[in-house]
Scaffold this active site. Structure first.
Site, PDB file in Angstrom:
ATOM      1  N   THR A  31      -4.635  -3.010  12.159  1.00 21.22           N
ATOM      2  CA  THR A  31      -4.278  -2.633  10.921  1.00 21.22           C
ATOM      3  C   THR A  31      -3.421  -0.629  10.352  1.00 21.22           C
ATOM      4  O   THR A  31      -3.146  -0.427   9.803  1.00 21.22           O
ATOM      5  CB  THR A  31      -4.480  -3.071   9.751  1.00 21.22           C
TER       6      THR A  31
ATOM      7  N   ARG B 282      -2.244   1.506  14.132  1.00 22.02           N
ATOM      8  CA  ARG B 282      -0.668   2.398  14.229  1.00 22.02           C
ATOM      9  C   ARG B 282      -0.921   1.170  15.942  1.00 22.02           C
ATOM     10  O   ARG B 282      -2.202   1.130  16.422  1.00 22.02           O
ATOM     11  CB  ARG B 282      -0.871   3.334  15.296  1.00 22.02           C
TER      12      ARG B 282
ATOM     13  N   ASP C 127      -1.000  -5.612  12.361  1.00 24.26           N
ATOM     14  CA  ASP C 127      -0.183  -5.675  11.090  1.00 24.26           C
ATOM     15  C   ASP C 127       1.174  -4.429  11.677  1.00 24.26           C
ATOM     16  O   ASP C 127       2.228  -3.732  10.754  1.00 24.26           O
ATOM     17  CB  ASP C 127      -0.376  -5.002   9.457  1.00 24.26           C
TER      18      ASP C 127
ATOM     19  N   GLU D  11       7.198  -0.366  17.251  1.00 27.19           N
ATOM     20  CA  GLU D  11       8.133  -1.246  16.065  1.00 27.19           C
ATOM     21  C   GLU D  11       9.088   0.027  15.591  1.00 27.19           C
ATOM     22  O   GLU D  11      10.039  -0.304  15.124  1.00 27.19           O
ATOM     23  CB  GLU D  11       6.966  -0.702  15.101  1.00 27.19           C
TER      24      GLU D  11
ATOM     25  N   HIS E 247       4.176  -4.885   8.988  1.00 25.20           N
ATOM     26  CA  HIS E 247       4.200  -4.146   8.717  1.00 25.20           C
ATOM     27  C   HIS E 247       3.670  -3.136   7.068  1.00 25.20           C
ATOM     28  O   HIS E 247       4.323  -2.405   6.476  1.00 25.20           O
ATOM     29  CB  HIS E 247       4.307  -2.050   9.175  1.00 25.20           C
TER      30      HIS E 247
ATOM     31  N   PHE F  52       0.013  -1.876   3.562  1.00 22.18           N
ATOM     32  CA  PHE F  52       0.523  -0.934   2.589  1.00 22.18           C
ATOM     33  C   PHE F  52       1.006  -2.350   0.517  1.00 22.18           C
ATOM     34  O   PHE F  52       1.214  -1.028  -0.131  1.00 22.18           O
ATOM     35  CB  PHE F  52       0.807   0.306   2.241  1.00 22.18           C
TER      36      PHE F  52
END
Length: 333
Positions: free
Chosen positions: A232, A234, A258, A263, A295, A298
């Site tokens: 989770t 990079r 994630d 990306e 991603h 959060f």
């Protein structure tokens, strides 16, 4: 102050507007910052960007010419900003250093549980009224060894959660957290030793020159055959090509992430009608023991509130010609 908010998402705008209290003039655009979209910042002293935006040297030079003096990141990570160039150009940059470590760590646990207990496959069967239990066997987390790479704010929350499951904890970091050692029996080890002993490995380090491709074929070679890797942090902390090769050869049990190495330019938009031409992503998506999310670790109410409030506080400080404690550039006022 007039602020241009790049990469503005519908889910975050209400939080930013609420935190702003109509103090600053916020203009939201969907475009990500790049050398091509920098022109939109003409007439703005401040811009706000997200993790998918590209504040490289060329872009920063253009922003400087257009009159931009401040960049407020709506993220912890800042590997997408050339801070040396920003300092040289006298552009002040600040981030949101901590918005909710619980959101990220809890998402990591969600990935782990979903993979381990084969929840997606089980739900898919039930939707088809297939209640066969073959190939749905997982394992108890209790007494398993969890290796946590990076024991900062997020990693320490992950450690506490896994301690609650009754796991043995190993840690790897450049600095040790005595609280984790004393209260959760976490043992700090060398990275290779962590990989050799862990049933589960969870990654929580920032992306920089030292951590780029930290996990490669050499470290994977030392991992247990059925290890579950959770990322989770990079995408580029793991060499994706080496990861895919290990998955093909059944050298690891599962991978939950994630984030994705490539990306930028792919995540945060609906690509279902035009599938990205990225072979690594396509290959990862094809493995039944790989779980990817876009991603959004959060994405909790608490995190969005904290991100918005810290972002606006950075703007408030700058509007008063004050320094914010979140500044990443060393520029005198």
């Amino acid at each position: 102050m007039k602020v241009l908010v790049y990469s503005a998402k519908a889910f975050e705008i209400p939080y930013l507007e609420k935190a702003n209290h109509q103090k600053h003039q916020l203009t939201f655009v969907e475009n990500a910052l790049s050398s091509e979209t920098a022109m939109q910042a003409v007439g703005y002293e401040i811009i706000s960007i997200f993790s998918a935006d590209d504040a490289c040297f060329l872009t920063l030079e253009k922003l400087k010419d257009f009159g931009v003096k401040y960049i407020s990141l709506r993220s912890v990570g800042h590997d997408n900003v050339n801070l040396r160039a920003a300092t040289r150009l006298n552009i002040r940059v600040a981030n949101v250093p901590a918005y909710s470590p619980y959101a990220i760590a809890e998402h990591g646990v969600s990935l782990l549980l979903t993979l381990n207990r084969k929840l997606i496959e089980s739900n898919h069967r039930v939707k088809q009224y297939n209640f066969n239990l073959d190939d749905l066997v997982g394992f108890d987390l209790n007494k398993k060894t969890v290796g946590i790479i990076g024991t900062g704010k997020i990693g320490s929350v992950m450690a506490k959660i896994m301690n609650g499951f009754g796991c043995k904890l190993l840690g790897y970091d450049i600095s040790e957290d005595k609280n984790l050692v004393q209260n959760y029996n976490l043992k700090y080890t060398a990275l290779q030793e962590l990989c050799e002993q862990s049933d589960i490995i969870s990654i929580h380090v920032p992306l920089n020159a030292e951590t780029h491709y930290l996990i490669d074929e050499e470290l994977i070679f030392h991992m247990k055959k059925d290890v579950i890797i959770i990322n989770t942090a990079r995408g580029a902390i793991i060499n994706t090509e080496h990861l895919i090769d290990a998955l093909k050869k059944d050298k690891i049990g599962a991978y939950g992430s994630d984030v994705f190495e490539n990306e930028k330019g792919i995540f945060f938009k609906n690509r279902s009608k035009h599938i990205p031409d990225d072979l690594l992503l396509i290959q990862l998506n094809a493995f039944p023991n790989v779980l990817l999310t876009g991603h959004h670790a959060f994405l909790t109410e608490e995190a969005l509130t904290n991100i918005a409030e810290t972002t606006i506080d950075n703007l408030n400080r700058w509007s008063l010609n004050e320094e914010t404690e979140n500044e990443l550039t060393d520029i005198s006022t």
